[in-house]
Design an enzyme around this catalytic site. Sequence first.
Site, PDB file in Angstrom:
ATOM      1  N   HIS A 165       3.169   0.707  10.597  1.00  0.00           N
ATOM      2  CA  HIS A 165       2.548   1.846   9.876  1.00  0.00           C
ATOM      3  C   HIS A 165       1.043   1.907  10.011  1.00  0.00           C
ATOM      4  O   HIS A 165       0.441   0.678  10.222  1.00  0.00           O
ATOM      5  CB  HIS A 165       3.091   2.336   8.447  1.00  0.00           C
ATOM      6  N   LYS A 169      -1.161   2.207   4.422  1.00  0.00           N
ATOM      7  CA  LYS A 169      -0.006   2.251   3.617  1.00  0.00           C
ATOM      8  C   LYS A 169       0.080   1.205   2.587  1.00  0.00           C
ATOM      9  O   LYS A 169      -0.270  -0.096   2.953  1.00  0.00           O
ATOM     10  CB  LYS A 169       1.333   2.162   4.552  1.00  0.00           C
TER      11      LYS A 169
END
Length: 277
Positions: A165, A169
Site C-alpha cells: 500500500h 497507510k
Amino acid sequence: MANSVSDSSPVPIRVAVAGASGRMGRMLIEAIRDSDDCVLAGALDVSVSPGIGSDATAFLGYASGVPITADLDLGLATADVLIDFTRPEGTLAHLKACARHGVQAVVGTTGFSDAQKAEIAGHAERIAIVMAPNMSVGVNVTLKLLDMAARALSTGYDIEVIEAHHRHKVDAPSGTALKMGEVLANALGRDLKGCAVYAREGVTGERDPSSIGFATIRGGDIVGDHTVLFAGTGERIEITHKSASRTTYAQGSLRAVRFLRGRTAGMFDMFDVLGLR
C-alpha cells in the site's frame, strides 16, 4: 386533455459520507454524483478539517448545498445511509449517532479491536450495517477464490499473504490482508490468531507448515496490491488482486448502499451484498 403520467422512478437513496474532505471521501461523493439512484445528503469530517463549512462538492466545480460539518446530528439529519472509511474511534462515534437517528451504515474502516467489533455488532441490533475491510467487488470475488483454493490445497502447500500500500497507510497488515488470512484459516479449520506469522527476523528455524505468513510493503502511491502464494513442491500458485484506483471501493460501497434499502437491522458483509454465500 393530455393524459398525466406519474413518475414511477424510485426515490433516490440519501447518502451521507464521513471523511468528506479526504481522498476516499471525495471519491465517494463523486460516485454518488454520477449514480442514478443515490443523492448526497450529508458530509461529515473532523472539526479541525480545513473543509469544514465548505460545500461538499466544491472540488467538483459545483454547489450541492450540502456543507461539510463536524456536527453528527446535522450531517445525518436527512440521510438514509452513512458510508464511513475513517478511523475506528471516529467510526464508532458515527455508528452511535446512526443508531440514534435510524441511519443504516456501510463501513469500510479497518483496524478495529475485538472489543470494538463487538460494539459494532451491538449497533447492528438497531440498524443495518454492511461492514467489510475492502468494498471492491474484485477483492471479494478474490476472497471467494481463496476459500476454494485453500480447501483444495489444504496439505502440502505453504501459504503466504503479501500486501503493498501507499506510504500514508497507518495500519499493517492491511484489513484486506487480514480478511484474506481469516478466509484461509477458516477454510483450513484453523484459528488465524494461533497460526499467523507477521514478522520474521534472525534465525527463525524451519517454517511451521500450519502457519499463514504475512508480508507488508509500504511505499509511494500504491493503492492496494494483494497476493496469496500457495507454495508446494514443484509448483506455486498465486492469486493476486491489484487496485489501480479507489473507484472500485466507491462503486462497491454504492452496491452495499443499495443492498441496505429496505433493511432495518443486522450485520452483513460484501459476500451478502454480492450473493457469494
